[in-house]
Scaffold this active site. Structure first.
Site, PDB file in Angstrom:
ATOM      1  N   CYS A  85      46.748  29.365  50.263  1.00 47.79           N
ATOM      2  CA  CYS A  85      46.985  29.644  49.175  1.00 47.79           C
ATOM      3  C   CYS A  85      48.498  30.032  48.065  1.00 47.79           C
ATOM      4  O   CYS A  85      48.534  30.170  47.237  1.00 47.79           O
ATOM      5  CB  CYS A  85      45.965  30.989  47.860  1.00 47.79           C
ATOM      6  SG  CYS A  85      43.894  30.498  48.817  1.00 47.79           S
TER       7      CYS A  85
ATOM      8  N   HIS B  63      48.195  33.616  41.759  1.00 49.22           N
ATOM      9  CA  HIS B  63      47.764  32.655  42.390  1.00 49.22           C
ATOM     10  C   HIS B  63      46.202  33.190  41.686  1.00 49.22           C
ATOM     11  O   HIS B  63      45.702  34.116  41.911  1.00 49.22           O
ATOM     12  CB  HIS B  63      47.000  32.694  43.892  1.00 49.22           C
ATOM     13  CG  HIS B  63      45.942  32.215  44.278  1.00 49.22           C
ATOM     14  ND1 HIS B  63      45.589  30.577  44.041  1.00 49.22           N
ATOM     15  CD2 HIS B  63      45.239  33.008  45.510  1.00 49.22           C
ATOM     16  CE1 HIS B  63      43.823  31.034  44.781  1.00 49.22           C
ATOM     17  NE2 HIS B  63      44.254  31.452  45.465  1.00 49.22           N
TER      18      HIS B  63
ATOM     19  N   ASN C 174      38.687  28.443  41.842  1.00 47.97           N
ATOM     20  CA  ASN C 174      40.123  29.430  43.014  1.00 47.97           C
ATOM     21  C   ASN C 174      40.558  27.460  43.423  1.00 47.97           C
ATOM     22  O   ASN C 174      39.322  27.237  44.599  1.00 47.97           O
ATOM     23  CB  ASN C 174      39.262  30.085  43.396  1.00 47.97           C
ATOM     24  CG  ASN C 174      40.535  30.908  44.939  1.00 47.97           C
ATOM     25  OD1 ASN C 174      41.279  29.200  45.070  1.00 47.97           O
ATOM     26  ND2 ASN C 174      40.915  31.228  45.629  1.00 47.97           N
TER      27      ASN C 174
END
Lengths: 83, 324
Positions: free
Chosen positions: B122, B246, B280
């Site tokens: 990520c 993120h 996500n």
């Protein structure tokens, strides 16, 4: 803190932390209450409470120990024992 | 003694354009509650997600990367031939061989590009953006297309109530090139390999997270790294217009914003909340959020933005950029 906090002081401090993290009235944060079942605090809020308690009381509360702190009284005892 | 010639260096770089792509299929919390033990309220409370996009079987990671990369080039007003290097940040290719970047470059039309995949999970986009900026500054590349693309649904057990509610599919991209004034600050990056087991694959197959430990790491360790990225760029927290962490979990995003505000960031700093409707998407989340916020008018050219990625490895990277 120069002196070890009393259990009453730990309970009061936890009440303030729980209020800030989860919006629970400090008067509701009593030793017999279950974080999850009575105060409706989820697992991520428990982490936030632990992090703030670590800063405030100068203790370490690892995640595997956190899982054992079911009630407010469990947390007070843990802090009192490790501070 | 024969001296070696060096490529001509340039002083500064900036983001020239951004683009993103999401699959068409919207998956709501109610949709998920039909196939696993969860509810809309439970998901919103824990991770802040309302809906996310899942790619169908025939839509591959490299397809999404091609679409996002092409859109970033168009947004920059550039042709594929204006780019000579493609970096594809990802951690969810179906197989380790071949890599994705070479085929993505070819399909976009960047013939013979320098092309490589970069896996920092990520944190991948911020790692790749820092690498791209330094390649341009050193003269190794003229312009770089940086893409973060993921098909996380290939690696999440479909009825895993801890992870299937979080992860989604998509791609985001940015074009990096030379600039008169710095538009990409120094990257601050690092890793915590001692914590590798916090995010891993269960049975070498399905994404697994130690949820509480990851949450603790992200909510306590990332804000200080964000502050280091600000310091490296010589930007005070109060000068920050936009924060794009993120999109891991809305509560982590909010925790990072809260700490930066306690350090002096403004109350009116715009904070990315793209996770609410995108889920996500790992390395895709930061450029996708930036592109969505640009399209919605929430960020404007010249805004000072802090990007900060963090995830499996554990890995982290962040930098200050000027919005294109």
């Amino acid at each position: 803190m120069s002196e070890k906090p009393s259990e009453a002081e730990i309970l009061e401090g936890l009440g303030e932390i729980v209020e800030e993290v989860a919006g629970v009235a400090p008067d509701d944060v009593t030793a017999d209450k279950s974080f999850v079942d009575d105060l409706d605090i989820d697992s991520l809020s428990m982490v936030e409470i632990a992090v703030q308690a670590e800063d405030r009381f100068g203790v370490k509360i690892p995640d595997d120990e956190l899982a054992n702190l079911k009630t407010v009284g469990d947390a007070v005892n843990y802090v009192a024992k490790h501070v | 003694m024969t001296g070696l010639r060096l490529a001509p260096a340039v002083q500064a770089t900036r983001i020239l354009g951004v683009g993103s792509f999401q699959p068409e299929r919207v998956v709501t919390n109610d949709d998920l509650s039909k196939i696993m033990d969860t509810t809309d309220e439970w998901i919103r409370d824990r991770v802040g997600i309302v809906e996310r996009r899942f790619a169908d079987a025939d839509l591959k990671l490299v397809d999404m990367a091609v679409f996002a990369g092409s859109k970033a080039l168009a947004n920059a007003g550039l042709s594929p031939s204006d780019v000579d290097t493609v970096i594809l940040a990802n951690c969810t290719m179906p197989t380790p061989i071949p890599n994705g970047a070479a085929q993505v470059a070819d399909r976009i039309g960047v013939k013979g590009a320098g092309a490589f995949d970069l896996n920092a999970a990520c944190a991948g986009f911020c790692y790749a953006l820092g690498t791209a900026s330094d390649l341009v500054r050193a003269g190794s590349a003229r312009r770089v297309l940086v893409i973060g693309a993921e098909k996380l649904t290939d690696w999440v057990e479909p009825t895993d109530r801890a992870n299937a509610i979080i992860f989604a599919d998509g791609a985001g991209a940015a074009v990096v090139g030379p600039a008169d004034e710095p538009g990409i600050g120094p990257v601050v990056w690092g890793s915590a390999g001692d914590l590798v087991d916090l995010i891993s694959l269960r049975d070498d197959r399905w994404i697994f997270q130690e949820g509480q430990s990851v949450f603790r790491w992200a909510t306590t360790q990332i804000a200080p790294i964000a502050q280091r990225a600000l310091d490296a760029a010589g930007i005070a927290p109060a000068e920050l217009d936009v924060l794009i962490p993120h999109q891991a979990n809305l509560r982590i995003v909010e925790a990072i914003a809260k700490k930066l505000r306690a350090n002096g960031a403004r109350a009116d700093m715009v904070v990315a909340d793209d996770i609410v409707h995108s889920g996500n998407t790992s390395s895709a989340s930061i450029p996708m959020a930036m592109d969505h916020m640009r399209a919605a008018g929430r960020i404007k050219p010249g805004d000072v933005a802090l990007l900060i990625g963090f995830g499996a490895g554990l890995s982290y990277a962040g930098q200050v950029v000027i919005c294109p």
